[in-house]
Write a protein that holds these residues in place. Structure first.
Motif, mmCIF file in Angstrom:
data_model
loop_
_atom_site.group_PDB
_atom_site.id
_atom_site.type_symbol
_atom_site.label_atom_id
_atom_site.label_comp_id
_atom_site.label_asym_id
_atom_site.label_seq_id
_atom_site.Cartn_x
_atom_site.Cartn_y
_atom_site.Cartn_z
ATOM 1 N N GLY A 29 0.805 -1.217 0.000
ATOM 2 C CA GLY A 29 0.000 0.000 0.000
ATOM 3 C C GLY A 29 0.837 1.265 0.000
ATOM 4 N N SER A 30 2.029 1.224 0.598
ATOM 5 C CA SER A 30 2.877 2.407 0.636
ATOM 6 C C SER A 30 3.763 2.535 -0.598
ATOM 7 C CB SER A 30 3.743 2.399 1.893
ATOM 8 O OG SER A 30 4.629 1.295 1.868
ATOM 9 N N PHE A 31 3.921 1.478 -1.375
ATOM 10 C CA PHE A 31 4.768 1.530 -2.569
ATOM 11 C C PHE A 31 4.270 2.545 -3.595
ATOM 12 C CE2 PHE A 31 6.265 -0.070 -6.705
ATOM 13 C CZ PHE A 31 7.625 0.022 -6.479
ATOM 14 N N PRO A 32 2.974 2.599 -3.929
ATOM 15 C CA PRO A 32 2.527 3.639 -4.881
ATOM 16 C C PRO A 32 2.779 5.061 -4.362
ATOM 17 C CG PRO A 32 0.842 1.967 -4.645
ATOM 18 C CD PRO A 32 1.887 1.679 -3.616
ATOM 19 N N LEU A 33 2.663 5.267 -3.066
ATOM 20 C CA LEU A 33 2.944 6.591 -2.511
ATOM 21 C C LEU A 33 4.424 6.931 -2.631
ATOM 22 C CD1 LEU A 33 0.693 6.449 0.666
ATOM 23 C CD2 LEU A 33 0.217 7.558 -1.524
ATOM 24 N N LEU A 34 5.276 5.948 -2.463
ATOM 25 C CA LEU A 34 6.709 6.159 -2.633
ATOM 26 C C LEU A 34 7.030 6.511 -4.082
ATOM 27 C CD1 LEU A 34 9.559 6.017 -1.391
ATOM 28 C CD2 LEU A 34 9.596 3.608 -2.055
ATOM 29 N N MET A 35 6.397 5.828 -5.032
ATOM 30 C CA MET A 35 6.606 6.132 -6.451
ATOM 31 C C MET A 35 6.076 7.524 -6.799
ATOM 32 S SD MET A 35 8.263 3.735 -7.944
ATOM 33 C CE MET A 35 9.254 3.785 -6.472
ATOM 34 N N LEU A 36 4.970 7.909 -6.210
ATOM 35 C CA LEU A 36 4.414 9.247 -6.430
ATOM 36 C C LEU A 36 5.376 10.303 -5.902
ATOM 37 C CD1 LEU A 36 1.947 10.787 -7.474
ATOM 38 C CD2 LEU A 36 1.005 10.615 -5.183
ATOM 39 N N HIS A 37 5.938 10.058 -4.746
ATOM 40 C CA HIS A 37 6.918 10.980 -4.184
ATOM 41 C C HIS A 37 8.143 11.102 -5.096
ATOM 42 C CE1 HIS A 37 9.334 13.106 -1.252
ATOM 43 N NE2 HIS A 37 10.279 12.198 -1.412
ATOM 44 N N TRP A 42 11.603 14.125 -8.906
ATOM 45 C CA TRP A 42 12.376 14.129 -10.153
ATOM 46 C C TRP A 42 11.807 15.080 -11.190
ATOM 47 C CZ3 TRP A 42 16.932 11.936 -11.633
ATOM 48 C CH2 TRP A 42 17.512 11.039 -10.741
ATOM 49 N N PHE A 43 10.492 15.075 -11.373
ATOM 50 C CA PHE A 43 9.907 15.748 -12.532
ATOM 51 C C PHE A 43 8.877 16.823 -12.197
ATOM 52 C CE2 PHE A 43 10.640 11.223 -13.651
ATOM 53 C CZ PHE A 43 11.745 11.415 -14.466
ATOM 54 N N PRO A 46 2.727 14.774 -10.635
ATOM 55 C CA PRO A 46 1.601 15.504 -11.220
ATOM 56 C C PRO A 46 1.514 16.919 -10.650
ATOM 57 C CG PRO A 46 0.759 13.929 -9.636
ATOM 58 C CD PRO A 46 2.253 13.721 -9.736
ATOM 59 N N LYS A 47 1.168 17.846 -11.495
ATOM 60 C CA LYS A 47 1.201 19.266 -11.156
ATOM 61 C C LYS A 47 0.244 19.640 -10.026
ATOM 62 C CE LYS A 47 4.289 20.498 -14.155
ATOM 63 N NZ LYS A 47 5.628 20.801 -13.736
ATOM 64 N N PHE A 48 -0.877 18.939 -9.893
ATOM 65 C CA PHE A 48 -1.826 19.311 -8.837
ATOM 66 C C PHE A 48 -1.290 18.988 -7.442
ATOM 67 C CE2 PHE A 48 -3.035 14.958 -9.802
ATOM 68 C CZ PHE A 48 -3.315 14.414 -8.570
ATOM 69 N N LEU A 49 -0.243 18.192 -7.320
ATOM 70 C CA LEU A 49 0.363 17.893 -6.025
ATOM 71 C C LEU A 49 1.591 18.760 -5.734
ATOM 72 C CD1 LEU A 49 0.117 14.007 -5.951
ATOM 73 C CD2 LEU A 49 -1.271 15.656 -4.709
ATOM 74 N N VAL A 50 2.057 19.500 -6.749
ATOM 75 C CA VAL A 50 3.218 20.374 -6.587
ATOM 76 C C VAL A 50 2.719 21.742 -6.132
ATOM 77 C CG1 VAL A 50 5.155 21.433 -7.812
ATOM 78 C CG2 VAL A 50 4.453 19.113 -8.379
#
Length: 95
Positions: A29-37, A42-43, A46-50
């Protein structure tokens, strides 16, 4: 992760799910959050979280990498000038 460890420890002594099942649930469950972070670092995506003031910039890891590369090139160039006798702290040669 702390909640997962506490839940797994509590499940070990009780009649609930096995420790491995609870641990796997929280890790997966925490792996997708780590990838999102990682994509935000890096990039900046997604802009709505920046944060709004940083949306036009590149990611912080890319900025750090560019700064590091430029710094290493400057050090290398200074070393080459120094070996050629063109060091900037030397007094001007009189002829």
């Amino acid at each position: 992760m702390t909640i997962g460890i506490v839940a797994a420890t509590a499940a070990a002594g009780g009649a609930g799910p096995a420790v491995e099942e609870v641990g796997a649930f929280f890790i997966l469950g925490s792996f997708p959050l780590l990838m999102l972070h990682a994509t935000i670092a890096w990039f900046n995506w997604p802009k709505f979280l920046v944060p709004p003031h940083q949306r036009s910039e590149t990611g912080s890891v890319i900025e750090w990498w560019r700064h590091r590369r430029d710094f290493r090139a400057a050090i290398k160039g200074a070393g080459q000038r120094d070996t050629q006798g063109q060091h900037s702290t030397d007094p001007p040669k009189q002829t």
